[in-house]
Write a protein that holds these residues in place. Structure first.
Motif, PDB file in Angstrom:
ATOM      1  N   ILE B 135      47.263  39.702 -25.051  1.00  0.00           N
ATOM      2  CA  ILE B 135      45.502  39.008 -25.315  1.00  0.00           C
ATOM      3  C   ILE B 135      45.166  40.270 -25.142  1.00  0.00           C
ATOM      4  CG2 ILE B 135      44.419  37.321 -25.703  1.00  0.00           C
ATOM      5  CD1 ILE B 135      46.357  35.659 -25.495  1.00  0.00           C
ATOM      6  N   LEU B 139      38.651  39.293 -25.088  1.00  0.00           N
ATOM      7  CA  LEU B 139      38.822  37.951 -25.714  1.00  0.00           C
ATOM      8  C   LEU B 139      38.709  37.001 -24.267  1.00  0.00           C
ATOM      9  CD1 LEU B 139      41.196  37.916 -28.851  1.00  0.00           C
ATOM     10  CD2 LEU B 139      38.915  37.725 -28.796  1.00  0.00           C
ATOM     11  N   GLN B 140      39.577  37.729 -23.848  1.00  0.00           N
ATOM     12  CA  GLN B 140      39.761  37.200 -22.469  1.00  0.00           C
ATOM     13  C   GLN B 140      38.971  37.234 -21.828  1.00  0.00           C
ATOM     14  OE1 GLN B 140      43.461  37.839 -20.314  1.00  0.00           O
ATOM     15  NE2 GLN B 140      44.506  38.560 -21.557  1.00  0.00           N
ATOM     16  N   PHE B 142      35.663  36.490 -23.076  1.00  0.00           N
ATOM     17  CA  PHE B 142      35.323  35.260 -23.521  1.00  0.00           C
ATOM     18  C   PHE B 142      35.200  34.480 -23.665  1.00  0.00           C
ATOM     19  CE2 PHE B 142      33.515  38.342 -27.328  1.00  0.00           C
ATOM     20  CZ  PHE B 142      32.777  39.277 -26.683  1.00  0.00           C
ATOM     21  N   PHE B 143      37.022  34.115 -23.402  1.00  0.00           N
ATOM     22  CA  PHE B 143      37.470  33.203 -22.960  1.00  0.00           C
ATOM     23  C   PHE B 143      36.782  32.112 -21.461  1.00  0.00           C
ATOM     24  CE2 PHE B 143      41.365  30.521 -20.458  1.00  0.00           C
ATOM     25  CZ  PHE B 143      40.939  29.251 -21.184  1.00  0.00           C
ATOM     26  N   TYR B 272      44.686  40.036 -16.670  1.00  0.00           N
ATOM     27  CA  TYR B 272      44.814  40.824 -17.382  1.00  0.00           C
ATOM     28  C   TYR B 272      45.793  41.807 -16.904  1.00  0.00           C
ATOM     29  CZ  TYR B 272      45.122  43.742 -21.355  1.00  0.00           C
ATOM     30  OH  TYR B 272      45.261  45.077 -22.140  1.00  0.00           O
TER      31      TYR B 272
END
Lengths: 342, 394
Positions: B135, B139-140, B142-143, B272
């Motif tokens: 991913i 995006l992570q 933002f998550f 990540y």
């Protein structure tokens, strides 16, 4: 993501500065005519100023300035391509020659006008900075904002005015700085900040984008002068004049009562010598600007006069319902004033 | 005539001597590079001047005039742009340091778990790695920012822990220690304890080398580190006063606050990067032949000791070089924090400052050099460490 974009812009700047010689008067007009359209930098989504409608077409007062320039140059208002820019990207894009006109609710200040290689061509909208807060906080005045967390857009005059205002009033605040106005609005809704600050016109525009607009109020204080207008690269006076007079033509048209509806009629039988000169019936005023004779007719016919543009985008005919206020003509209680065509 | 003195085979013509020729080419190459560089610099300078764009680094001394949400050093709006630069640099370093430490710990755990004999643990680690590393990090971020931390309650409805810690959508608030007067015995005791631990470790090593007898260094050092400063606290009182966060007006005031932007970026980046580190660690451990494990067991070492004393030291040789690239990636990815408004180098200096001054070339140059400098320092440090643990062949 943003870094890549900025870096690209910088590299282009360096490359352009590296290979092109001096910017010359006339260079921009020649380039624009050659490629067949005006490349115009606009905002990345601000109702009333520049945003894309359901069909993907750009709409707004800033967008119409670009259309007016295209109408003056080509006789066809649709010959414009738009580059949506964040506040951070806008000046680099203009400096590097990526765009020909920057029409992106940009405040005219001395440092931008003199130190950044740009010149402002006029004022499309007289604005001032305000605050948008949630009604639940029970705040009625900006003076009650001591200790608040404030959402702002990065790289704006707003960021500096905010700090000046809080310092002058001996108050403290925590700034949260985002790249786009959408992000700041989302944060206000999520409660990350208590207040959103921006130009008042923008606050009204952002408010209607919120899930529950009625829960938010714009505070009465206006804490700064924000004259918003189009800017062009410094060093090309010819192009500068074209952009400047495209704007003035719209203002003069409103003052003289020429509208998109009656312009053809007026061009046949001008009611006054002033109208005759503006519409290119008398004199060679278009030629002086290196534009066709009917430049103003095309602007007014295809885009409208200033009053029409204002009402359509931000005024009574729009969702924003902003009153003319300062933006009324000088003879109607406002400060919008254009030099005469003569 | 015999040519005895000169060893060089072809010294006659300038162009036939390969060494002289090589020199010539190198000089020509340098001259060309310098000339191009000079041309670019000069042309940029002239054009900037012609277009009326201010250039040079004088702007660094001007007052910035905008606020920053997180500053590790004192900062007010009237401070200069160079101070803003420092604030941004420290914020970047903070994210990088926290991220590297967390990612390493989680990553090593994952790597070992991936090879666990326990089916469930092995599978869980595998699923984690495959999900997280596929991913995109943005995006992570933002998550964590929009999905995890934004829905927390506002300051007036904060979740609290013993009226000391408060969690809300403005961050995590905790008491800050403030140095109390007369706390010097505490610091001296701490210093003595640290020096003592180092000496103890040296002595224990030397003794084990000579006699083979182990000494519980870890426990003794821990005892030393807790007991000595603890004693001063008992004798001369607590060395700190606590600055408590108190709800006042819109927000909590006082204490330390960890802003949600920082939490999001650190969580996202360390989780990540940990997925990649996990794989690196697994491959490192698997590169050590199984015979080593068997040899260690036959010597009577327990599995934990085998891992610590036999496997990991040999695996590190394989792990360190790719681990360095992961650290570098993490530092560079920290610039993604600009997307959620965390005031690090890119968002603060290459963003706000660039825009307020309009001096794109200078600010971008400074920012890029900083990333280069940070990355090179990490590489150098890791290379030094790699040399130290490299297998010494005898």
């Amino acid at each position: 993501m943003k870094m890549v974009k900025t870096t690209l812009a910088i590299v282009t700047t360096a490359a352009v500065l590296g290979v092109s010689g001096f910017a010359q008067a006339g260079a921009t007009l020649d380039a624009v005519k050659k490629k067949g359209f005006v490349q115009c930098g606009v905002s990345d989504g601000l109702p009333g100023f520049s945003f894309t409608d359901a069909k993907g077409a750009y709409k707004g007062i800033d967008v119409d300035v670009c259309h007016a320039v295209a109408a003056a140059v080509f006789g066809d208002a649709s010959k414009v391509k738009f580059s949506p820019l964040t506040a951070k990207e806008r000046f680099t894009a203009l400096q590097s020659g990526e765009i020909d006109v920057l029409s992106r609710n940009t405040t005219w200040t001395s440092s931008r006008d003199a130190g950044m290689g740009l010149v402002f061509a006029g004022v499309t909208y007289y604005d001032g900075q305000g605050f948008l807060v949630n009604k639940k906080l029970g705040v009625n005045s900006a003076k009650e904002l001591d200790g608040a967390t404030v959402c702002i857009q990065a790289g704006t005059t707003t960021e500096l005015n905010l700090s000046d205002y809080f310092r002058t009033n001996g108050m403290k605040y925590t700034p949260i700085t985002y790249d786009t106005s959408d992000e700041s609005a989302k944060s206000l809704e999520a409660g990350r900040c208590d207040v959103l600050t921006s130009d008042q016109s923008q606050l009204y525009a952002q408010r209607i984008k919120l899930a529950q607009p009625d829960e938010y109020v714009v505070l009465p204080e206006v804490i700064s002068k924000e004259p918003l207008g189009p800017a062009v690269r410094r060093g090309d006076e010819e192009w500068f004049s074209i952009v400047k007079w495209s704007l003035f033509a719209m203002l003069n048209a409103e003052e003289l009562g020429v509208t998109s509806k009656n312009v053809d009629e007026m061009a046949k039988t001008p009611k006054s010598p002033d109208i005759g000169r503006l519409l290119g019936i008398d004199g060679e005023y278009g030629k002086d600007l290196k534009l066709p004779k009917d430049w103003a007719v095309q602007i007014i016919k295809q885009v409208g006069n200033y009053g029409e543009v204002f009402e359509r985008n931000v005024g009574a005919e729009s969702n924003l319902k902003i009153k003319r206020g300062l933006n009324a003509l000088w003879n109607q209680g406002g400060i919008q004033y254009a030099p005469p065509v003569r | 005539m015999q040519n005895t003195g000169n060893a060089s085979p072809a010294s006659g013509s300038f162009f036939t001597d390969p060494r002289k020729r090589a020199w010539l080419f190198q000089i020509v190459a340098v001259v060309i590079v310098v000339a191009i560089g000079w041309f670019l610099f000069n042309n940029t300078q002239t054009n900037l001047q012609h277009r009326g764009i201010t250039s040079g680094f004088g702007f660094l001394q001007n007052s910035a005039g905008f606020g920053i949400s997180q500053h590790l050093i004192d900062y007010t709006e009237s401070d200069t742009y160079s101070r803003v630069f420092l604030v941004g640099l420290l914020n970047t370093l903070l994210v990088s340091a926290l991220g590297i430490v967390l990612a390493t710990i989680i990553g090593f755990t994952l790597g070992v778990a991936r090879l666990s004999p326990n089916w469930l643990i092995r599978r869980l680690a595998g699923v984690y790695i495959e999900t997280i590393r596929n991913i995109p990090p943005l995006l992570q971020i933002f998550f964590w920012y929009f999905a995890v931390l934004s829905p927390l309650p506002g300051p007036r409805q904060s979740l609290e822990l013993g009226e000391v810690f408060f969690v809300n959508n403005r961050g995590l608030y905790m008491p800050a220690p403030v140095a109390a007067p007369g706390m010097w015995p505490f610091w001296i005791a701490l210093l003595v304890a640290v020096v003592g631990s180092v000496l103890l470790r040296r002595w224990a090593r030397a003794r084990q080398h000579l006699t083979g007898l182990p000494f519980p260094v870890l426990w003794c050092s821990l005892g030393l580190l807790i007991l000595l400063p603890g004693l001063t606290v008992v004798i001369s009182g607590v060395p700190f006063d606590w600055d408590m966060p108190v709800l006042q007006g819109f927000n909590f005031r006082g204490g330390w606050v960890v802003i949600p932007e920082l939490i999001s970026i650190v969580m996202a980046l360390s989780l990540y990067t940990a997925a990649f580190i996990g794989e690196t660690v697994r491959s490192g451990i698997q590169s050590v032949s199984h015979g080593q494990t068997e040899a260690a067991s036959s010597l009577g070492l327990r599995p934990g000791l085998t891992l610590r004393l036999v496997i990991i030291p040999q695996a590190l040789r394989v792990i360190i070089p790719p681990l360095t690239s992961q650290y570098l990636n993490l530092v560079k990815n920290s610039s993604l924090a600009a997307a959620i408004g965390y005031p690090e180098m890119v968002s603060l200096f290459a963003g706000t400052v660039l825009n307020q001054t309009g001096q794109a070339i200078e600010t971008m140059m400074i920012t890029m050099s900083v990333y280069l400098a940070i990355s090179i320092s990490i590489s150098v440090l890791m290379n030094v460490y790699n040399k130290r643990i490299a297998l010494i062949e005898r």
